[in-house]
Design a protein around this motif. Structure first.
Motif, PDB file in Angstrom:
ATOM      1  N   ASP A 178     -53.429  18.054  10.502  1.00 49.13           N
ATOM      2  CA  ASP A 178     -52.235  18.671   9.940  1.00 49.13           C
ATOM      3  C   ASP A 178     -52.691  19.894   9.167  1.00 49.13           C
ATOM      4  OD1 ASP A 178     -49.992  19.474   8.612  1.00 49.13           O
ATOM      5  OD2 ASP A 178     -49.319  17.463   8.141  1.00 49.13           O
ATOM      6  N   LEU A 179     -52.538  21.054   9.810  1.00 55.23           N
ATOM      7  CA  LEU A 179     -53.155  22.248   9.229  1.00 55.23           C
ATOM      8  C   LEU A 179     -52.406  22.775   8.012  1.00 55.23           C
ATOM      9  CD1 LEU A 179     -54.035  24.068  12.542  1.00 55.23           C
ATOM     10  CD2 LEU A 179     -55.277  22.311  11.320  1.00 55.23           C
ATOM     11  N   GLY A 180     -51.140  22.430   7.938  1.00 56.79           N
ATOM     12  CA  GLY A 180     -50.376  22.932   6.801  1.00 56.79           C
ATOM     13  C   GLY A 180     -50.629  22.093   5.567  1.00 56.79           C
ATOM     14  N   LEU A 181     -50.273  20.834   5.662  1.00 55.69           N
ATOM     15  CA  LEU A 181     -50.396  19.956   4.504  1.00 55.69           C
ATOM     16  C   LEU A 181     -51.240  18.751   4.872  1.00 55.69           C
ATOM     17  CD1 LEU A 181     -46.623  20.050   3.595  1.00 55.69           C
ATOM     18  CD2 LEU A 181     -48.441  20.859   2.085  1.00 55.69           C
ATOM     19  N   ALA A 182     -52.531  18.981   5.010  1.00 56.60           N
ATOM     20  CA  ALA A 182     -53.415  17.878   5.382  1.00 56.60           C
ATOM     21  C   ALA A 182     -53.329  16.811   4.294  1.00 56.60           C
ATOM     22  CB  ALA A 182     -54.837  18.385   5.505  1.00 56.60           C
ATOM     23  N   ASN A 183     -52.926  15.612   4.668  1.00 57.93           N
ATOM     24  CA  ASN A 183     -52.808  14.621   3.609  1.00 57.93           C
ATOM     25  C   ASN A 183     -53.264  13.211   3.946  1.00 57.93           C
ATOM     26  OD1 ASN A 183     -50.686  14.000   5.208  1.00 57.93           O
ATOM     27  ND2 ASN A 183     -49.090  14.433   3.723  1.00 57.93           N
ATOM     28  N   VAL A 184     -54.054  13.089   4.986  1.00 52.02           N
ATOM     29  CA  VAL A 184     -54.669  11.786   5.276  1.00 52.02           C
ATOM     30  C   VAL A 184     -55.442  11.336   4.037  1.00 52.02           C
ATOM     31  CG1 VAL A 184     -56.532  10.676   6.560  1.00 52.02           C
ATOM     32  CG2 VAL A 184     -54.824  11.994   7.792  1.00 52.02           C
ATOM     33  N   ASP A 185     -56.181  12.268   3.453  1.00 54.88           N
ATOM     34  CA  ASP A 185     -57.010  11.934   2.299  1.00 54.88           C
ATOM     35  C   ASP A 185     -56.172  11.499   1.095  1.00 54.88           C
ATOM     36  OD1 ASP A 185     -56.178  14.565   2.570  1.00 54.88           O
ATOM     37  OD2 ASP A 185     -57.573  15.299   1.062  1.00 54.88           O
ATOM     38  N   VAL A 186     -55.014  12.120   0.922  1.00 56.89           N
ATOM     39  CA  VAL A 186     -54.168  11.764  -0.229  1.00 56.89           C
ATOM     40  C   VAL A 186     -53.656  10.336  -0.066  1.00 56.89           C
ATOM     41  CG1 VAL A 186     -52.075  12.339  -1.514  1.00 56.89           C
ATOM     42  CG2 VAL A 186     -53.457  14.169  -0.534  1.00 56.89           C
ATOM     43  N   GLY A 198     -59.775  17.920   8.273  1.00 61.56           N
ATOM     44  CA  GLY A 198     -59.584  19.161   9.036  1.00 61.56           C
ATOM     45  C   GLY A 198     -59.312  20.327   8.119  1.00 61.56           C
ATOM     46  N   ALA A 199     -58.153  20.307   7.543  1.00 57.81           N
ATOM     47  CA  ALA A 199     -57.689  21.336   6.619  1.00 57.81           C
ATOM     48  C   ALA A 199     -57.904  22.747   7.126  1.00 57.81           C
ATOM     49  CB  ALA A 199     -58.320  21.133   5.247  1.00 57.81           C
ATOM     50  N   VAL A 246     -60.354   8.059  19.188  1.00 61.41           N
ATOM     51  CA  VAL A 246     -60.080   9.133  18.235  1.00 61.41           C
ATOM     52  C   VAL A 246     -58.564   9.213  18.065  1.00 61.41           C
ATOM     53  CG1 VAL A 246     -60.275  11.607  17.755  1.00 61.41           C
ATOM     54  CG2 VAL A 246     -62.107  10.439  18.983  1.00 61.41           C
ATOM     55  N   ILE A 247     -58.117   9.176  16.820  1.00 58.37           N
ATOM     56  CA  ILE A 247     -56.688   9.343  16.530  1.00 58.37           C
ATOM     57  C   ILE A 247     -56.536  10.684  15.828  1.00 58.37           C
ATOM     58  CG2 ILE A 247     -54.705   8.458  15.206  1.00 58.37           C
ATOM     59  CD1 ILE A 247     -55.335   6.264  17.020  1.00 58.37           C
ATOM     60  N   ILE A 248     -55.655  11.526  16.345  1.00 54.55           N
ATOM     61  CA  ILE A 248     -55.449  12.832  15.723  1.00 54.55           C
ATOM     62  C   ILE A 248     -54.076  12.867  15.074  1.00 54.55           C
ATOM     63  CG2 ILE A 248     -55.372  15.321  16.124  1.00 54.55           C
ATOM     64  CD1 ILE A 248     -56.953  14.839  18.702  1.00 54.55           C
ATOM     65  N   ASP A 249     -54.052  13.030  13.771  1.00 55.49           N
ATOM     66  CA  ASP A 249     -52.777  13.142  13.057  1.00 55.49           C
ATOM     67  C   ASP A 249     -52.413  14.623  12.954  1.00 55.49           C
ATOM     68  OD1 ASP A 249     -50.563  12.746  11.395  1.00 55.49           O
ATOM     69  OD2 ASP A 249     -51.786  12.856   9.588  1.00 55.49           O
ATOM     70  N   THR A 250     -51.306  15.004  13.579  1.00 52.73           N
ATOM     71  CA  THR A 250     -50.926  16.426  13.563  1.00 52.73           C
ATOM     72  C   THR A 250     -49.779  16.673  12.584  1.00 52.73           C
ATOM     73  OG1 THR A 250     -49.221  16.218  15.256  1.00 52.73           O
ATOM     74  CG2 THR A 250     -51.468  16.592  16.029  1.00 52.73           C
ATOM     75  N   GLY A 251     -49.501  17.938  12.386  1.00 55.72           N
ATOM     76  CA  GLY A 251     -48.339  18.311  11.573  1.00 55.72           C
ATOM     77  C   GLY A 251     -47.072  18.174  12.409  1.00 55.72           C
ATOM     78  N   VAL A 254     -50.710  22.423  17.280  1.00 63.10           N
ATOM     79  CA  VAL A 254     -50.324  21.056  17.650  1.00 63.10           C
ATOM     80  C   VAL A 254     -50.367  20.911  19.168  1.00 63.10           C
ATOM     81  CG1 VAL A 254     -48.433  19.375  17.661  1.00 63.10           C
ATOM     82  CG2 VAL A 254     -48.947  20.642  15.571  1.00 63.10           C
ATOM     83  N   LEU A 255     -49.851  21.919  19.866  1.00 60.96           N
ATOM     84  CA  LEU A 255     -49.861  21.887  21.321  1.00 60.96           C
ATOM     85  C   LEU A 255     -51.294  21.796  21.852  1.00 60.96           C
ATOM     86  CD1 LEU A 255     -47.505  21.870  23.217  1.00 60.96           C
ATOM     87  CD2 LEU A 255     -47.813  24.305  23.599  1.00 60.96           C
ATOM     88  N   GLY A 256     -52.206  22.480  21.182  1.00 63.13           N
ATOM     89  CA  GLY A 256     -53.616  22.418  21.565  1.00 63.13           C
ATOM     90  C   GLY A 256     -54.140  21.000  21.488  1.00 63.13           C
TER      91      GLY A 256
END
Ligand SMILES: Nc1ncnc2c1ncn2[C@@H]1O[C@H](COP(=O)(O)OP(=O)(O)OP(=O)(O)O)[C@@H](O)[C@H]1O
Ligand SMILES: [Mg+2]
Length: 290
Positions: free
Chosen positions: A63-71, A107-108, A139-144, A151-153
Motif C-alpha cells: 500500500d504505497l499511500g498509507l502503508a499500515n501493515v506495521d501499524v 514497502g512504503a 506471498v501475500i501482497i496487501d495493496t492500496g 496496484v495493477l502491476g
C-alpha cells in the motif's frame, strides 16, 4: 571509495546467496475497489492462518499511500525495499518477523521508485528476491484501494487475486469494476465478503458479483468465503495486535481460519503453476517499467 567497496561487497554477497528456486509457491494479491473494506486486516490475519497451517508466508506491504501493515501488527520497521536498491541493506535485513512467525516486507516509499529503476538496480532486486525465494511457500501482497498503476502491476504479476468487498452497494460496484479491469490477466479471482451480519448476506452479495461477472465478462469468480462484522477487529486494531492472535476465539478469527483452509485445501481443480519468485519479480518490473 569505502562506500563503493562496501556496495560492491554487498552485491557480491547477494550473488553468493542467490539460489536457484526449487519447488512451487503462490503469490496472492489482495485488493479492492473501495477503500477501507478490510484488506489489511484480512491480509495480516490470513497470512497468520496460512503460517499456522504449515506454510511459510511472506506478507508484502504494497500500500504505497498509507502503508499500515506495521501499524496494525504493532511493528516498527526501520527499513524498506528502497534500502535494497540503494545497497544499504540486504533483503534479510529488511524483512521483519511478524506475529506467529510470518515475515513482513515493508514497502512504503521505496516502492514508488520501482518505476524508474535502472537495469542494474532491477537485477539487484531480482537477485535479492531470488535469494529468499526458497524460504517461502506463499506471498501475500496487501495493496492500496482502487486500481492505480502500481496496484495493477501487483495484480498482473500475481497469479491469483483476492478481492475484498463488503455488502455495501458502493463497495460491490467498485469490486465489479476491479474484476472488469483484471479478469483478463488473472488466472483466478477469489472474492471475500467482509463485515457481513450472517452468511446469507454474504451469499447474496457474492451472487450479485458472480452473476454480473459471468453475464458481462464471461468470468467465473471463486467465492472464498466471508468474515462477520465483529468488534474484536476494531479492538485488536486499537491494541495493535492482529485479531487472530488477540482474540483467537472471536467470530472474525473463526471466519479467517475457514478462509485459510479453503484457500489451501478447498480447490477442486488445482491450477498447475510453473512459477518462480524471480518470474514474479520480472513480471512486476516489466509492468512498472512500461
Ligand atoms: N470484519 C470486520 N468487523 C468489524 N470491523 C472491521 C472488519 N474488517 C475491517 N474492519 C474495520 O474496518 C476498518 C478498515 O480496515 P482495513 O484498514 O483493514 O481496511 P483496508 O481495506 O486495508 O483500508 P485501505 O483501503 O485504507 O487500505 C478498520 O477500522 C477495521 O477495524
Ligand atoms: Mg489497507
Amino acid at each position: 571509495m569505502y562506500e563503493q567497496t562496501s556496495k560492491l561487497k554487498r552485491i557480491m554477497d547477494e550473488r553468493q546467496n542467490h539460489k536457484v528456486f526449487q519447488g512451487t509457491f503462490k503469490v496472492y494479491c489482495v485488493t479492492s475497489g473501495k477503500g477501507g473494506v478490510g484488506k489489511t486486516n484480512l491480509s495480516i490475519n490470513l497470512s497468520m492462518v496460512l503460517q499456522e497451517l504449515g506454510k511459510r508466508v511472506l506478507l508484502v506491504d504494497a500500500d504505497l499511500g498509507l502503508a499500515n501493515v506495521d501499524v496494525i501488527a504493532g511493528l516498527y520497521p526501520k527499513y524498506n525495499i528502497s534500502h535494497i536498491i540503494s545497497c544499504e541493506k540486504n533483503i534479510n535485513e529488511i524483512i521483519i518477523e511478524g506475529p506467529m512467525g510470518i515475515k513482513i516486507l515493508p514497502g512504503a516509499s521505496g516502492l514508488y521508485e520501482m518505476a524508474n529503476l535502472s537495469v542494474v538496480e532491477l537485477n539487484l532486486l531480482i537477485k535479492a528476491f531470488n535469494s529468499i525465494s526458497h524460504d517461502f511457500d506463499i506471498v501475500i501482497i496487501d495493496t492500496g484501494a482502487g486500481i492505480s498503476k502500481n496496484v495493477l502491476g501487483f495484480v498482473q504479476s500475481s497469479d491469483e487475486v483476492i478481492i475484498v468487498t463488503t455488502p455495501e452497494p458502493s463497495a460491490i460496484t467498485d469490486a465489479y469494476a476491479v474484476i472488469k479491469l483484471i479478469h483478463k490477466y488473472s488466472q483466478k479471482i477469489h472474492v471475500i465478503i467482509n463485515r457481513v451480519d450472517n452468511f446469507r448476506d454474504a451469499e447474496y452479495t457474492v451472487q450479485k458479483l458472480s452473476n454480473a461477472s459471468r453475464k458481462f465478462l464471461h468470468t467465473d469468480i471463486d467465492y472464498l468465503g466471508y468474515v462477520l462484522e465483529d468488534r474484536s477487529v476494531l479492538k485488536s486494531n486499537m491494541e495493535q495486535i492482529p485479531f487472530y492472535a488477540r482474540f483467537p476465539d472471536s467470530l472474525a478469527s473463526k471466519c479467517i481460519l475457514n478462509l485459510g483452509r479453503k484457500l489451501l485445501y478447498g480447490e477442486q481443480k488445482p491450477i498447475q503453476y510453473n512459477y518462480t519468485f524471480e518470474g514474479w519479480v520480472k513480471k512486476l518490473m516489466a509492468f512498472l517499467k512500461n
